[in-house]
Enzyme design. Structure first.
Site, PDB file in Angstrom:
ATOM      1  N   LYS A  84       0.781  -1.215   0.057  1.00  0.00           N
ATOM      2  CA  LYS A  84       0.170   0.034  -0.176  1.00  0.00           C
ATOM      3  C   LYS A  84       0.822   1.131   0.099  1.00  0.00           C
ATOM      4  CE  LYS A  84      -3.840   1.732   2.900  1.00  0.00           C
ATOM      5  NZ  LYS A  84      -4.678   1.435   4.257  1.00  0.00           N
ATOM      6  N   SER A 160      -9.554   1.788   3.504  1.00  0.00           N
ATOM      7  CA  SER A 160      -8.459   2.502   2.639  1.00  0.00           C
ATOM      8  C   SER A 160      -7.401   1.792   1.719  1.00  0.00           C
ATOM      9  CB  SER A 160      -7.776   3.548   3.544  1.00  0.00           C
ATOM     10  OG  SER A 160      -6.810   2.792   4.396  1.00  0.00           O
ATOM     11  N   SER A 184      -9.540  -1.335   7.167  1.00  0.00           N
ATOM     12  CA  SER A 184      -9.000  -1.011   5.851  1.00  0.00           C
ATOM     13  C   SER A 184      -8.407  -1.962   5.120  1.00  0.00           C
ATOM     14  CB  SER A 184      -8.336   0.173   6.196  1.00  0.00           C
ATOM     15  OG  SER A 184      -8.741   1.468   6.307  1.00  0.00           O
TER      16      SER A 184
END
Length: 478
Positions: A84, A160, A184
């Site tokens: 990420k 996210s 997330s």
């Protein structure tokens, strides 16, 4: 490139590495297939904005030599993966999803998850998209634009870790590392029909150390998540909250005999927030019936949380978001995603004593939530209250963009391991269940998830070619 390389897109990691071992495929072939598939698919889903062509190629070539010599480093050697945007990885930029950071230099140090992946021989091909500050459970960003769900390009992939979920569903790589502060990794896993584990806090080292945020493995199957988990859960002294190495070793598969000993708490409402809809409840009850059929005792659970429980939690999120926004220059602040700025501005109404009261309320609710689980071995619940919302929206309720994280967020507060597993569909959108266990029970949670995955009876039809916009998504009105 070997002709069989594309046939392995979307297949388990074990099949990919078996092809490496047999000489039918090399890590360089797998990387080339990844690049070609990304070129075709990522313009539609916007999931992997940064790639490390030279670094990934060098890593793949080194892995190919190890496989040729019969000396692979383990289950991930040569496997293309992503991390990420919020995880530092040498040679790749750290942007935290927000436009003011777009000119920061590339990282010169690996965060613990990236370092563990490299040590295991995995090929980090690039970084995945995320929303500004990681403070939205959607794929909307001032820097990256809109990430779309390959199951339905009109739908959000969640967040996210939005790019990670979308890229795995589309078969761009075999695994990813996301981060989870309120759901997330689990939320995008649920939206995108993949598997993700938020581990016990401290089990997967990450920076900066946190009591509520974890880095977590994401992949298309429980077995693949297990392989990644055993790599990234290695101890790292840079994380001052990291746990000592787990003496439990590898995850053992659960049999019906294991399942028959379990008391399973069935949690279908949280006491606040958006209620779970009928397709979601049907899916969770189907998983409960599978467990009950193997002899588990299903124990209905009542949430101890009051209808106003989210208000205090929201206050903590607001302050966190506003603090990051204020750290930018005046020019930078103007470029941050406007709906996030409007939401975070509510923190200005809070005094220091308001914030302290919110901390105390969350701590008390965390204790109540943990205590409610004392007489069960594991908790089964929804991940999301409903399957989908529009890709352009910052949340199911845009004015309170994290409120739909009600089923996931409290397991961050208690530090428990919690996993998202696809178990059904609603109108072409995946529907997931959440399996959560006591702290330090990561291996048991993974083993039980593997049993449920086998009982599910079929593998999701992941959209390696993203599917047309259906328009069959919605926003829940406050």
């Amino acid at each position: 490139m070997a002709s069989s390389s594309f046939s392995h897109l979307g297949r388990p990691i074990s099949e990919l590495t078996a092809a490496f071992a047999a000489g039918d495929l090399t890590p360089v072939d797998a990387l080339e297939a990844t690049w070609e598939h990304r070129a075709a698919v990522d313009p539609l889903i916007n999931a992997v904005p940064y790639v490390d062509v030279d670094g990934a190629r060098a890593a793949a070539e080194q892995s190919a030599r190890r496989w040729a010599a019969g000396e692979p480093r383990g289950a991930l050697d040569g496997v293309p993966v992503t991390v990420k945007d919020s995880i530092n990885a040498i040679g790749l930029p750290w942007r935290h999803g927000t436009k003011p950071n777009e000119h920061l230099p590339v990282a010169t140090v690996d965060a613990p998850p990236a370092q563990r992946l490299r040590e295991a021989g995995a090929v980090i091909v690039g970084k995945t998209s995320m929303p500004d500050f990681g403070m939205l459970a959607s794929g909307v960003s001032s820097l990256y634009g809109i990430v779309r769900n390959p199951w339905d390009l009109a739908a959000s992939p969640g967040g996210s870790s939005s790019g990670a979920g979308a890229s795995l569903a589309a078969g761009l790589t075999w695994a990813a590392i996301g981060t989870d502060i309120a759901g997330s990794v689990r939320l995008p896993a649920a939206h995108c029909g993949i598997v993700a584990l938020k581990p016990t806090q401290g089990r997967v080292p990450h920076l900066a150390p946190s009591t509520v945020r974890s880095a977590g493995p994401m992949a298309r199957s429980v077995a693949d998540v297990v392989d990644v988990f055993h790599v990234v859960s290695g101890f790292d002294p840079r994380d001052t909250l990291a746990l000592a190495p787990d003496a439990g070793g590898r995850v053992d598969a659960f049999t019906d005999d294991h399942v028959s000993t379990l008391r399973v708490g069935l949690l279908t409402e949280m006491g606040y927030g958006i209620p779970a809809d009928d397709p979601t409840l049907r899916t969770v009850h189907a998983a409960a019936r599978a467990l009950e059929g193997a002899g588990a005792e299903i124990v209905p659970m009542r949430s101890p949380l009051a209808p106003d429980a989210y208000d205090a939690l929201d206050a903590l999120y607001l302050v966190r978001a506003l603090a990051e926004w204020e750290a930018h220059t005046a020019e930078g602040r103007e470029s941050v995603l406007a709906p996030l700025v409007r939401w975070a501005a509510n923190a200005r109404r809070l005094s220091a004593t308001d914030y302290e009261r919110a901390l105390l309320r969350v701590a008390a609710d965390q204790q109540r939530f943990a205590a409610a689980q004392n007489d069960v071995d594991v908790v089964l619940s929804p991940v999301l209250p409903t399957a989908a919302f529009p890709a352009e929206s910052v949340g199911m309720i845009p004015e309170r963009p994290l409120e739909h994280c009600s089923f996931t967020a409290w397991f961050n507060q208690t530090g428990q391991p919690a996993l998202s597993l696809p178990f059904g569909e609603d109108g072409g959108h995946p529907v997931a269940v959440q399996v959560a266990g006591p702290r330090f029970s990561d291996s048991a949670v993974l083993a039980l998830a593997g049993w449920l995955e086998r009982s599910r009876g079929r593998v999701p039809d992941w959209p390696l070619e993203p599917r047309p916009v259906s328009g069959d998504v919605w926003v829940v009105q406050p």
